[in-house]
Design an enzyme around this catalytic site. Sequence first.
Site, PDB file in Angstrom:
ATOM      1  N   SER A   1       0.857  -1.193   0.000  1.00  0.00           N
ATOM      2  CA  SER A   1       0.000   0.000   0.000  1.00  0.00           C
ATOM      3  C   SER A   1       0.887   1.235   0.000  1.00  0.00           C
ATOM      4  O   SER A   1       2.053   1.173   0.407  1.00  0.00           O
ATOM      5  CB  SER A   1      -0.863  -0.019   1.272  1.00  0.00           C
TER       6      SER A   1
ATOM      7  N   TYR B   1      -1.257  -1.386  10.532  1.00  0.00           N
ATOM      8  CA  TYR B   1      -1.416  -1.494   9.074  1.00  0.00           C
ATOM      9  C   TYR B   1      -0.189  -0.923   8.370  1.00  0.00           C
ATOM     10  O   TYR B   1       0.381  -1.559   7.472  1.00  0.00           O
ATOM     11  CB  TYR B   1      -2.672  -0.743   8.633  1.00  0.00           C
TER      12      TYR B   1
HETATM   13  N1  LIG Z   1      -8.792  -0.477  -1.146  1.00  0.00           N
HETATM   14  C1  LIG Z   1      -7.717   0.283  -1.052  1.00  0.00           C
HETATM   15  O1  LIG Z   1      -7.799   1.508  -1.200  1.00  0.00           O
HETATM   16  C2  LIG Z   1      -6.383  -0.333  -0.791  1.00  0.00           C
HETATM   17  C3  LIG Z   1      -5.271   0.528  -0.778  1.00  0.00           C
HETATM   18  C4  LIG Z   1      -4.021  -0.003  -0.568  1.00  0.00           C
HETATM   19  C5  LIG Z   1      -3.880  -1.362  -0.361  1.00  0.00           C
HETATM   20  N2  LIG Z   1      -4.974  -2.171  -0.360  1.00  0.00           N
HETATM   21  C6  LIG Z   1      -4.770  -3.585  -0.122  1.00  0.00           C
HETATM   22  O2  LIG Z   1      -5.430  -4.336  -1.102  1.00  0.00           O
HETATM   23  C7  LIG Z   1      -5.737  -5.628  -0.588  1.00  0.00           C
HETATM   24  C8  LIG Z   1      -7.186  -5.965  -0.924  1.00  0.00           C
HETATM   25  O3  LIG Z   1      -8.053  -5.073  -0.234  1.00  0.00           O
HETATM   26  P1  LIG Z   1      -9.437  -4.567  -0.874  1.00  0.00           P
HETATM   27  O4  LIG Z   1      -9.357  -3.107  -0.969  1.00  0.00           O
HETATM   28  O5  LIG Z   1      -9.760  -5.355  -2.062  1.00  0.00           O
HETATM   29  O6  LIG Z   1     -10.471  -4.858   0.320  1.00  0.00           O
HETATM   30  P2  LIG Z   1     -11.459  -6.083   0.583  1.00  0.00           P
HETATM   31  O7  LIG Z   1     -11.884  -5.969   2.000  1.00  0.00           O
HETATM   32  O8  LIG Z   1     -12.510  -6.124  -0.467  1.00  0.00           O
HETATM   33  O9  LIG Z   1     -10.533  -7.352   0.373  1.00  0.00           O
HETATM   34  C9  LIG Z   1      -9.805  -7.967   1.397  1.00  0.00           C
HETATM   35  C10 LIG Z   1      -9.905  -9.463   1.195  1.00  0.00           C
HETATM   36  O10 LIG Z   1      -9.074 -10.124   2.157  1.00  0.00           O
HETATM   37  C11 LIG Z   1      -9.771 -11.266   2.605  1.00  0.00           C
HETATM   38  N3  LIG Z   1      -9.291 -11.631   3.949  1.00  0.00           N
HETATM   39  C12 LIG Z   1      -9.292 -10.876   5.063  1.00  0.00           C
HETATM   40  N4  LIG Z   1      -8.819 -11.598   6.099  1.00  0.00           N
HETATM   41  C13 LIG Z   1      -8.491 -12.818   5.614  1.00  0.00           C
HETATM   42  C14 LIG Z   1      -7.981 -14.006   6.178  1.00  0.00           C
HETATM   43  N5  LIG Z   1      -7.685 -14.098   7.492  1.00  0.00           N
HETATM   44  N6  LIG Z   1      -7.796 -15.080   5.378  1.00  0.00           N
HETATM   45  C15 LIG Z   1      -8.106 -14.997   4.068  1.00  0.00           C
HETATM   46  N7  LIG Z   1      -8.604 -13.921   3.468  1.00  0.00           N
HETATM   47  C16 LIG Z   1      -8.800 -12.845   4.248  1.00  0.00           C
HETATM   48  C17 LIG Z   1     -11.240 -10.872   2.624  1.00  0.00           C
HETATM   49  O11 LIG Z   1     -12.067 -12.018   2.567  1.00  0.00           O
HETATM   50  C18 LIG Z   1     -11.331  -9.993   1.384  1.00  0.00           C
HETATM   51  O12 LIG Z   1     -11.708 -10.769   0.252  1.00  0.00           O
HETATM   52  C19 LIG Z   1      -5.431  -5.566   0.904  1.00  0.00           C
HETATM   53  O13 LIG Z   1      -4.173  -6.171   1.154  1.00  0.00           O
HETATM   54  C20 LIG Z   1      -5.350  -4.078   1.185  1.00  0.00           C
HETATM   55  O14 LIG Z   1      -4.535  -3.782   2.289  1.00  0.00           O
HETATM   56  C21 LIG Z   1      -6.222  -1.679  -0.574  1.00  0.00           C
END
Ligand SMILES: NC(=O)c1ccc[n+]([C@@H]2O[C@H](COP(=O)([O-])OP(=O)(O)OC[C@H]3O[C@@H](n4cnc5c(N)ncnc54)[C@H](O)[C@@H]3O)[C@@H](O)[C@H]2O)c1
Length: 253
Positions: free
Chosen positions: A140, A153
Amino acid sequence: MTFAGKRVFVTGAATGIGRATADYLVAEGAKVLGAGLDGDDGKALASRYGESRLIFRESDLTREADVQAAVVAAQERFGGLDAVVNCAGIYPTGKRLEELSDEDWDRTIAVNLTAIFRVCRATLPLLRATGGGSIVNIASVHADATVPGVPAYAATKAAVVGLSRQMALDYAVDRIRVNAVLVGSVATRMTLDGLEAAGGAEALGLSFEPNRIARIANPSEIATAIGFLISDAASFVTGSAMQVDGGLLARLL
Ligand SMILES: NC(=O)c1ccc[n+]([C@@H]2O[C@H](COP(=O)([O-])OP(=O)(O)OC[C@H]3O[C@@H](n4cnc5c(N)ncnc54)[C@H](O)[C@@H]3O)[C@@H](O)[C@H]2O)c1
Protein backbone atom coordinates in the site's frame (compact mmCIF):
# COMPACT_ATOMS: atom_id res chain seq x y z
CA MET A 1 -1.38 -9.40 -22.43
CA THR A 2 -2.62 -12.95 -22.53
CA PHE A 3 -2.62 -15.34 -19.64
CA ALA A 4 -3.65 -18.42 -21.58
CA GLY A 5 -2.46 -21.50 -19.74
CA LYS A 6 -1.28 -19.59 -16.67
CA ARG A 7 -2.38 -21.00 -13.33
CA VAL A 8 -2.66 -18.29 -10.69
CA PHE A 9 -3.30 -18.48 -6.95
CA VAL A 10 -5.12 -15.31 -5.78
CA THR A 11 -5.77 -14.63 -2.10
CA GLY A 12 -8.63 -12.37 -1.04
CA ALA A 13 -10.25 -13.35 -4.33
CA ALA A 14 -13.88 -13.04 -3.22
CA THR A 15 -13.99 -9.24 -3.02
CA GLY A 16 -12.37 -5.98 -4.03
CA ILE A 17 -8.94 -5.96 -5.71
CA GLY A 18 -8.55 -9.74 -5.43
CA ARG A 19 -11.85 -10.30 -7.15
CA ALA A 20 -11.07 -7.78 -9.89
CA THR A 21 -7.75 -9.55 -10.42
CA ALA A 22 -9.46 -12.92 -10.66
CA ASP A 23 -12.02 -11.51 -13.13
CA TYR A 24 -9.30 -9.95 -15.28
CA LEU A 25 -7.05 -13.00 -15.33
CA VAL A 26 -9.87 -15.42 -16.13
CA ALA A 27 -11.14 -13.12 -18.89
CA GLU A 28 -7.65 -13.18 -20.41
CA GLY A 29 -7.36 -16.97 -20.32
CA ALA A 30 -5.85 -17.85 -16.92
CA LYS A 31 -7.06 -20.49 -14.50
CA VAL A 32 -7.50 -19.06 -11.02
CA LEU A 33 -7.49 -20.73 -7.62
CA GLY A 34 -9.03 -18.15 -5.31
CA ALA A 35 -8.68 -18.43 -1.54
CA GLY A 36 -9.98 -16.28 1.27
CA LEU A 37 -12.84 -15.39 3.57
CA ASP A 38 -16.20 -14.05 2.36
CA GLY A 39 -17.23 -17.51 1.21
CA ASP A 40 -20.63 -16.50 -0.21
CA ASP A 41 -19.01 -13.96 -2.54
CA GLY A 42 -16.35 -16.51 -3.42
CA LYS A 43 -18.92 -19.15 -4.29
CA ALA A 44 -20.84 -16.66 -6.45
CA LEU A 45 -17.62 -15.85 -8.31
CA ALA A 46 -16.81 -19.54 -8.85
CA SER A 47 -20.28 -20.33 -10.12
CA ARG A 48 -20.00 -17.53 -12.68
CA TYR A 49 -17.01 -19.13 -14.37
CA GLY A 50 -17.16 -22.86 -13.69
CA GLU A 51 -14.50 -25.07 -12.16
CA SER A 52 -12.32 -25.36 -15.25
CA ARG A 53 -11.61 -21.61 -15.06
CA LEU A 54 -11.93 -20.62 -11.41
CA ILE A 55 -12.05 -22.51 -8.14
CA PHE A 56 -12.70 -20.73 -4.85
CA ARG A 57 -11.70 -22.23 -1.52
CA GLU A 58 -12.98 -20.57 1.63
CA SER A 59 -9.80 -20.26 3.69
CA ASP A 60 -8.55 -18.37 6.72
CA LEU A 61 -5.00 -17.79 5.57
CA THR A 62 -3.80 -17.11 9.10
CA ARG A 63 -4.24 -20.88 9.60
CA GLU A 64 -1.47 -23.03 8.23
CA ALA A 65 -3.88 -25.93 7.61
CA ASP A 66 -6.08 -23.74 5.38
CA VAL A 67 -3.06 -22.52 3.42
CA GLN A 68 -1.86 -26.08 2.91
CA ALA A 69 -5.30 -27.27 1.80
CA ALA A 70 -5.61 -24.48 -0.77
CA VAL A 71 -2.17 -25.18 -2.18
CA VAL A 72 -2.87 -28.93 -2.39
CA ALA A 73 -6.02 -28.03 -4.35
CA ALA A 74 -3.94 -25.96 -6.79
CA GLN A 75 -1.63 -28.92 -7.32
CA GLU A 76 -4.46 -31.45 -7.70
CA ARG A 77 -6.78 -29.36 -9.87
CA PHE A 78 -4.29 -27.38 -11.97
CA GLY A 79 -1.18 -29.57 -11.74
CA GLY A 80 0.89 -26.68 -10.39
CA LEU A 81 1.15 -22.90 -10.38
CA ASP A 82 2.67 -20.14 -12.50
CA ALA A 83 1.90 -17.15 -10.29
CA VAL A 84 0.71 -16.10 -6.85
CA VAL A 85 -1.08 -12.85 -5.95
CA ASN A 86 -1.34 -12.04 -2.24
CA CYS A 87 -4.28 -9.67 -1.96
CA ALA A 88 -5.92 -10.68 1.34
CA GLY A 89 -5.71 -7.97 3.95
CA ILE A 90 -7.43 -5.99 6.67
CA TYR A 91 -7.34 -2.26 7.46
CA PRO A 92 -8.06 -1.61 11.12
CA THR A 93 -8.27 2.15 11.78
CA GLY A 94 -8.81 4.67 14.52
CA LYS A 95 -6.35 3.59 17.23
CA ARG A 96 -3.00 5.06 18.12
CA LEU A 97 -0.29 2.63 19.19
CA GLU A 98 -1.00 2.88 22.94
CA GLU A 99 -4.63 1.97 22.33
CA LEU A 100 -3.79 -1.27 20.51
CA SER A 101 -4.23 -4.52 22.42
CA ASP A 102 -1.89 -7.43 21.76
CA GLU A 103 -4.81 -9.04 19.93
CA ASP A 104 -5.31 -6.00 17.65
CA TRP A 105 -1.62 -5.94 16.79
CA ASP A 106 -1.26 -9.71 16.33
CA ARG A 107 -4.35 -9.97 14.10
CA THR A 108 -3.11 -7.32 11.68
CA ILE A 109 0.37 -8.86 11.51
CA ALA A 110 -1.17 -12.33 11.06
CA VAL A 111 -3.41 -11.38 8.11
CA ASN A 112 -1.31 -8.73 6.34
CA LEU A 113 2.17 -10.19 6.80
CA THR A 114 2.35 -13.71 8.24
CA ALA A 115 -0.29 -15.02 5.82
CA ILE A 116 1.88 -13.81 2.92
CA PHE A 117 4.87 -15.59 4.47
CA ARG A 118 2.82 -18.79 4.80
CA VAL A 119 1.33 -18.61 1.29
CA CYS A 120 4.76 -17.96 -0.23
CA ARG A 121 6.35 -20.77 1.76
CA ALA A 122 3.69 -23.20 0.59
CA THR A 123 3.59 -22.13 -3.06
CA LEU A 124 7.29 -21.60 -3.82
CA PRO A 125 7.88 -25.34 -4.42
CA LEU A 126 5.08 -25.36 -7.02
CA LEU A 127 6.50 -22.32 -8.83
CA ARG A 128 9.97 -23.87 -8.75
CA ALA A 129 8.59 -27.13 -10.17
CA THR A 130 7.05 -25.11 -13.02
CA GLY A 131 10.50 -23.78 -13.85
CA GLY A 132 9.85 -20.30 -12.48
CA GLY A 133 7.01 -17.89 -11.86
CA SER A 134 5.88 -14.61 -10.39
CA ILE A 135 4.70 -13.54 -6.93
CA VAL A 136 2.88 -10.24 -6.47
CA ASN A 137 2.36 -9.00 -2.93
CA ILE A 138 -0.18 -6.23 -2.41
CA ALA A 139 1.28 -3.57 -0.17
CA SER A 140 0.00 0.00 0.00
CA VAL A 141 1.02 3.63 -0.21
CA HIS A 142 1.01 3.30 3.58
CA ALA A 143 4.42 1.65 3.22
CA ASP A 144 5.82 5.09 2.33
CA ALA A 145 3.39 7.69 3.69
CA THR A 146 0.50 7.13 6.01
CA VAL A 147 -2.36 8.66 8.01
CA PRO A 148 -3.10 8.89 11.72
CA GLY A 149 -4.51 5.89 13.58
CA VAL A 150 -3.18 2.94 11.56
CA PRO A 151 0.13 1.89 13.22
CA ALA A 152 -0.18 -1.86 12.66
CA TYR A 153 -1.42 -1.49 9.07
CA ALA A 154 1.39 0.91 8.12
CA ALA A 155 3.97 -1.40 9.73
CA THR A 156 2.69 -4.46 7.87
CA LYS A 157 2.61 -2.77 4.48
CA ALA A 158 6.19 -1.49 4.84
CA ALA A 159 7.17 -5.01 5.89
CA VAL A 160 5.50 -6.50 2.79
CA VAL A 161 7.73 -4.31 0.61
CA GLY A 162 10.84 -5.42 2.50
CA LEU A 163 9.84 -9.07 2.37
CA SER A 164 9.13 -8.90 -1.37
CA ARG A 165 12.45 -7.23 -2.12
CA GLN A 166 14.34 -9.80 -0.06
CA MET A 167 12.53 -12.76 -1.63
CA ALA A 168 13.36 -11.42 -5.08
CA LEU A 169 17.04 -11.93 -4.26
CA ASP A 170 16.71 -15.38 -2.72
CA TYR A 171 14.50 -16.79 -5.48
CA ALA A 172 16.03 -15.27 -8.61
CA VAL A 173 18.05 -18.47 -8.84
CA ASP A 174 14.75 -20.36 -9.28
CA ARG A 175 13.55 -17.88 -11.93
CA ILE A 176 10.84 -16.69 -9.55
CA ARG A 177 10.19 -12.94 -9.66
CA VAL A 178 8.77 -11.20 -6.58
CA ASN A 179 7.29 -7.71 -6.62
CA ALA A 180 5.19 -5.54 -4.33
CA VAL A 181 2.49 -3.10 -5.41
CA LEU A 182 2.01 0.16 -3.53
CA VAL A 183 -1.69 0.56 -4.08
CA GLY A 184 -3.36 3.93 -3.61
CA SER A 185 -7.02 4.49 -2.81
CA VAL A 186 -9.33 2.02 -4.51
CA ALA A 187 -13.10 1.92 -4.41
CA THR A 188 -13.55 -1.27 -2.42
CA ARG A 189 -15.40 -1.76 0.84
CA MET A 190 -12.07 -1.39 2.69
CA THR A 191 -11.62 2.20 1.52
CA LEU A 192 -15.24 3.20 1.34
CA ASP A 193 -15.74 2.20 5.00
CA GLY A 194 -12.52 4.01 5.97
CA LEU A 195 -13.47 7.16 4.05
CA GLU A 196 -16.79 7.32 5.79
CA ALA A 197 -15.04 7.12 9.16
CA ALA A 198 -12.51 9.84 8.15
CA GLY A 199 -15.19 12.32 7.07
CA GLY A 200 -15.26 11.69 3.33
CA ALA A 201 -12.87 11.57 0.39
CA GLU A 202 -12.20 15.29 0.26
CA ALA A 203 -10.90 15.30 3.83
CA LEU A 204 -8.10 13.03 2.58
CA GLY A 205 -7.38 15.03 -0.59
CA LEU A 206 -8.96 12.41 -2.83
CA SER A 207 -11.53 12.79 -5.52
CA PHE A 208 -13.94 10.50 -7.28
CA GLU A 209 -13.62 12.58 -10.45
CA PRO A 210 -12.23 10.39 -13.24
CA ASN A 211 -9.86 12.97 -14.75
CA ARG A 212 -8.00 13.94 -11.58
CA ILE A 213 -4.63 12.65 -10.37
CA ALA A 214 -5.03 11.07 -6.92
CA ARG A 215 -8.59 10.14 -7.67
CA ILE A 216 -9.98 6.90 -6.31
CA ALA A 217 -9.24 3.92 -8.56
CA ASN A 218 -11.53 1.27 -9.85
CA PRO A 219 -10.28 -2.16 -8.66
CA SER A 220 -9.85 -3.20 -12.29
CA GLU A 221 -7.08 -0.59 -12.64
CA ILE A 222 -5.06 -2.38 -9.97
CA ALA A 223 -5.84 -5.76 -11.53
CA THR A 224 -4.23 -4.80 -14.85
CA ALA A 225 -1.06 -3.65 -13.07
CA ILE A 226 -0.94 -6.95 -11.19
CA GLY A 227 -1.47 -8.71 -14.52
CA PHE A 228 1.55 -6.92 -15.98
CA LEU A 229 3.75 -8.11 -13.11
CA ILE A 230 2.56 -11.68 -13.61
CA SER A 231 2.99 -11.57 -17.35
CA ASP A 232 6.03 -12.44 -19.41
CA ALA A 233 6.14 -8.75 -20.41
CA ALA A 234 7.60 -8.15 -16.92
CA SER A 235 10.36 -10.74 -17.35
CA PHE A 236 13.04 -8.29 -16.09
CA VAL A 237 10.96 -6.83 -13.24
CA THR A 238 11.75 -8.22 -9.81
CA GLY A 239 12.36 -6.74 -6.36
CA SER A 240 10.33 -3.68 -7.29
CA ALA A 241 7.75 -1.76 -5.31
CA MET A 242 5.49 -0.51 -8.06
CA GLN A 243 3.32 2.51 -7.25
CA VAL A 244 -0.20 2.22 -8.64
CA ASP A 245 -1.65 5.18 -6.83
CA GLY A 246 -2.77 7.82 -9.36
CA GLY A 247 0.09 10.05 -8.23
CA LEU A 248 -0.96 10.03 -4.57
CA LEU A 249 2.61 9.66 -3.24
CA ALA A 250 3.80 12.37 -5.63
CA ARG A 251 1.54 14.93 -3.96
CA LEU A 252 3.09 17.34 -1.50
CA LEU A 253 -0.13 18.99 -0.42
N1 LIG B 1 -8.79 -0.48 -1.15
C1 LIG B 1 -7.72 0.28 -1.05
O1 LIG B 1 -7.80 1.51 -1.20
C2 LIG B 1 -6.38 -0.33 -0.79
C3 LIG B 1 -5.27 0.53 -0.78
C4 LIG B 1 -4.02 0.00 -0.57
C5 LIG B 1 -3.88 -1.36 -0.36
N2 LIG B 1 -4.97 -2.17 -0.36
C6 LIG B 1 -4.77 -3.58 -0.12
O2 LIG B 1 -5.43 -4.34 -1.10
C7 LIG B 1 -5.74 -5.63 -0.59
C8 LIG B 1 -7.19 -5.97 -0.92
O3 LIG B 1 -8.05 -5.07 -0.23
P1 LIG B 1 -9.44 -4.57 -0.87
O4 LIG B 1 -9.36 -3.11 -0.97
O5 LIG B 1 -9.76 -5.36 -2.06
O6 LIG B 1 -10.47 -4.86 0.32
P2 LIG B 1 -11.46 -6.08 0.58
O7 LIG B 1 -11.88 -5.97 2.00
O8 LIG B 1 -12.51 -6.12 -0.47
O9 LIG B 1 -10.53 -7.35 0.37
C9 LIG B 1 -9.81 -7.97 1.40
C10 LIG B 1 -9.91 -9.46 1.19
O10 LIG B 1 -9.07 -10.12 2.16
C11 LIG B 1 -9.77 -11.27 2.61
N3 LIG B 1 -9.29 -11.63 3.95
C12 LIG B 1 -9.29 -10.88 5.06
N4 LIG B 1 -8.82 -11.60 6.10
C13 LIG B 1 -8.49 -12.82 5.61
C14 LIG B 1 -7.98 -14.01 6.18
N5 LIG B 1 -7.69 -14.10 7.49
N6 LIG B 1 -7.80 -15.08 5.38
C15 LIG B 1 -8.11 -15.00 4.07
N7 LIG B 1 -8.60 -13.92 3.47
C16 LIG B 1 -8.80 -12.84 4.25
C17 LIG B 1 -11.24 -10.87 2.62
O11 LIG B 1 -12.07 -12.02 2.57
C18 LIG B 1 -11.33 -9.99 1.38
O12 LIG B 1 -11.71 -10.77 0.25
C19 LIG B 1 -5.43 -5.57 0.90
O13 LIG B 1 -4.17 -6.17 1.15
C20 LIG B 1 -5.35 -4.08 1.19
O14 LIG B 1 -4.53 -3.78 2.29
C21 LIG B 1 -6.22 -1.68 -0.57
